[in-house]
Design a protein around this motif. Structure first.
Motif, PDB file in Angstrom:
ATOM      1  N   TYR A  14       0.855  -1.183   0.000  1.00 25.09           N
ATOM      2  CA  TYR A  14       0.000   0.000   0.000  1.00 25.09           C
ATOM      3  C   TYR A  14       0.890   1.230   0.000  1.00 25.09           C
ATOM      4  O   TYR A  14       2.029   1.195   0.452  1.00 25.09           O
ATOM      5  CB  TYR A  14      -0.972   0.014   1.187  1.00 25.09           C
ATOM      6  CG  TYR A  14      -0.315   0.093   2.542  1.00 25.09           C
ATOM      7  CD1 TYR A  14      -0.073   1.319   3.147  1.00 25.09           C
ATOM      8  CD2 TYR A  14       0.040  -1.058   3.233  1.00 25.09           C
ATOM      9  CE1 TYR A  14       0.523   1.400   4.392  1.00 25.09           C
ATOM     10  CE2 TYR A  14       0.629  -0.995   4.476  1.00 25.09           C
ATOM     11  CZ  TYR A  14       0.860   0.236   5.050  1.00 25.09           C
ATOM     12  OH  TYR A  14       1.453   0.311   6.281  1.00 25.09           O
ATOM     13  N   TYR A  15       0.352   2.294  -0.578  1.00 22.38           N
ATOM     14  CA  TYR A  15       1.091   3.539  -0.712  1.00 22.38           C
ATOM     15  C   TYR A  15       0.233   4.666  -0.167  1.00 22.38           C
ATOM     16  O   TYR A  15      -0.895   4.867  -0.614  1.00 22.38           O
ATOM     17  CB  TYR A  15       1.427   3.812  -2.187  1.00 22.38           C
ATOM     18  CG  TYR A  15       1.992   2.589  -2.880  1.00 22.38           C
ATOM     19  CD1 TYR A  15       3.333   2.267  -2.761  1.00 22.38           C
ATOM     20  CD2 TYR A  15       1.172   1.751  -3.618  1.00 22.38           C
ATOM     21  CE1 TYR A  15       3.853   1.142  -3.373  1.00 22.38           C
ATOM     22  CE2 TYR A  15       1.684   0.629  -4.233  1.00 22.38           C
ATOM     23  CZ  TYR A  15       3.019   0.319  -4.114  1.00 22.38           C
ATOM     24  OH  TYR A  15       3.523  -0.802  -4.714  1.00 22.38           O
ATOM     25  N   ILE A  16       0.760   5.381   0.784  1.00 17.43           N
ATOM     26  CA  ILE A  16       0.041   6.502   1.385  1.00 17.43           C
ATOM     27  C   ILE A  16       0.491   7.778   0.694  1.00 17.43           C
ATOM     28  O   ILE A  16       1.681   8.033   0.564  1.00 17.43           O
ATOM     29  CB  ILE A  16       0.325   6.586   2.892  1.00 17.43           C
ATOM     30  CG1 ILE A  16      -0.099   5.281   3.568  1.00 17.43           C
ATOM     31  CG2 ILE A  16      -0.382   7.782   3.511  1.00 17.43           C
ATOM     32  CD1 ILE A  16       0.367   5.141   4.984  1.00 17.43           C
ATOM     33  N   GLU A  17      -0.465   8.566   0.254  1.00 19.66           N
ATOM     34  CA  GLU A  17      -0.216   9.826  -0.452  1.00 19.66           C
ATOM     35  C   GLU A  17       0.782   9.642  -1.588  1.00 19.66           C
ATOM     36  O   GLU A  17       1.738  10.388  -1.735  1.00 19.66           O
ATOM     37  CB  GLU A  17       0.224  10.935   0.506  1.00 19.66           C
ATOM     38  CG  GLU A  17      -0.869  11.338   1.442  1.00 19.66           C
ATOM     39  CD  GLU A  17      -0.701  12.745   1.978  1.00 19.66           C
ATOM     40  OE1 GLU A  17       0.196  13.478   1.548  1.00 19.66           O
ATOM     41  OE2 GLU A  17      -1.509  13.110   2.833  1.00 19.66           O
ATOM     42  N   ALA A  18       0.505   8.642  -2.418  1.00 17.56           N
ATOM     43  CA  ALA A  18       1.345   8.395  -3.590  1.00 17.56           C
ATOM     44  C   ALA A  18       1.164   9.536  -4.580  1.00 17.56           C
ATOM     45  O   ALA A  18       0.055   9.984  -4.829  1.00 17.56           O
ATOM     46  CB  ALA A  18       0.941   7.070  -4.236  1.00 17.56           C
ATOM     47  N   GLN A  19       2.263  10.017  -5.119  1.00 22.48           N
ATOM     48  CA  GLN A  19       2.201  11.141  -6.052  1.00 22.48           C
ATOM     49  C   GLN A  19       2.053  10.625  -7.477  1.00 22.48           C
ATOM     50  O   GLN A  19       2.766   9.729  -7.906  1.00 22.48           O
ATOM     51  CB  GLN A  19       3.454  12.005  -5.949  1.00 22.48           C
ATOM     52  CG  GLN A  19       3.364  13.261  -6.780  1.00 22.48           C
ATOM     53  CD  GLN A  19       4.491  14.226  -6.479  1.00 22.48           C
ATOM     54  OE1 GLN A  19       5.231  14.046  -5.531  1.00 22.48           O
ATOM     55  NE2 GLN A  19       4.605  15.247  -7.272  1.00 22.48           N
ATOM     56  N   THR A  20       1.103  11.218  -8.202  1.00 24.77           N
ATOM     57  CA  THR A  20       0.899  10.862  -9.600  1.00 24.77           C
ATOM     58  C   THR A  20       1.823  11.713 -10.469  1.00 24.77           C
ATOM     59  O   THR A  20       2.454  12.650  -9.993  1.00 24.77           O
ATOM     60  CB  THR A  20      -0.570  11.090 -10.012  1.00 24.77           C
ATOM     61  OG1 THR A  20      -0.886  12.476  -9.874  1.00 24.77           O
ATOM     62  CG2 THR A  20      -1.512  10.264  -9.157  1.00 24.77           C
TER      63      THR A  20
END
Length: 99
Positions: A14-20
Motif C-alpha cells: 500500500y502507498y500513502i499519499e502516492a504522487q501521480t
C-alpha cells in the motif's frame, strides 16, 4: 492502516499519499493479489465537500485506469447516517462508506 496491513502482509503493498505524474497526491493506493485499489479518505464537512471528494476520486480512477474506487468518510456529527452505499458517476463505481 492497522487493519489493512495484516491483510495485505506478504501478498501486496500500500502507498500513502502516492504522487501521480501530474503532481497530485492520492490518499491510499493498495496493490493486492494483482489488483489495484484507489481509496479516498475524507472528514465529513457537508455534501458539497463530499461531492468534491467523489470527483477527486474519479480523477484518480481515470489516472490508474480503474473502474471502481472507494471512499471512506469520517463523520463526527451526532446525527450522522452511517453505512455503505454504491454510486455510479461518470461510468465508474464508487463504494462509499461513512463511519
Amino acid at each position: 492502516m492497522l487493519y489493512l496491513k495484516p491483510i495485505i502482509n506478504g501478498v501486496g503493498n500500500y502507498y500513502i499519499e502516492a504522487q501521480t505524474r501530474d503532481a497530485k497526491r492520492t490518499d491510499l493506493i493498495v496493490d493486492y493479489r494483482g489488483e489495484q485499489f484507489a481509496v479516498e479518505l475524507k472528514i465529513w464537512h457537508g455534501n458539497e465537500y463530499n461531492e468534491r471528494g467523489e470527483n477527486q476520486l474519479l480523477g484518480y480512477l481515470d489516472y490508474f485506469h480503474l473502474n471502481r474506487g472507494y471512499m471512506l468518510s469520517f463523520n463526527f456529527n451526532k446525527k450522522k447516517e452511517m453505512g455503505v452505499k454504491t454510486i455510479r458517476l461518470g461510468g465508474r463505481t464508487i463504494v462509499e462508506a461513512v463511519v
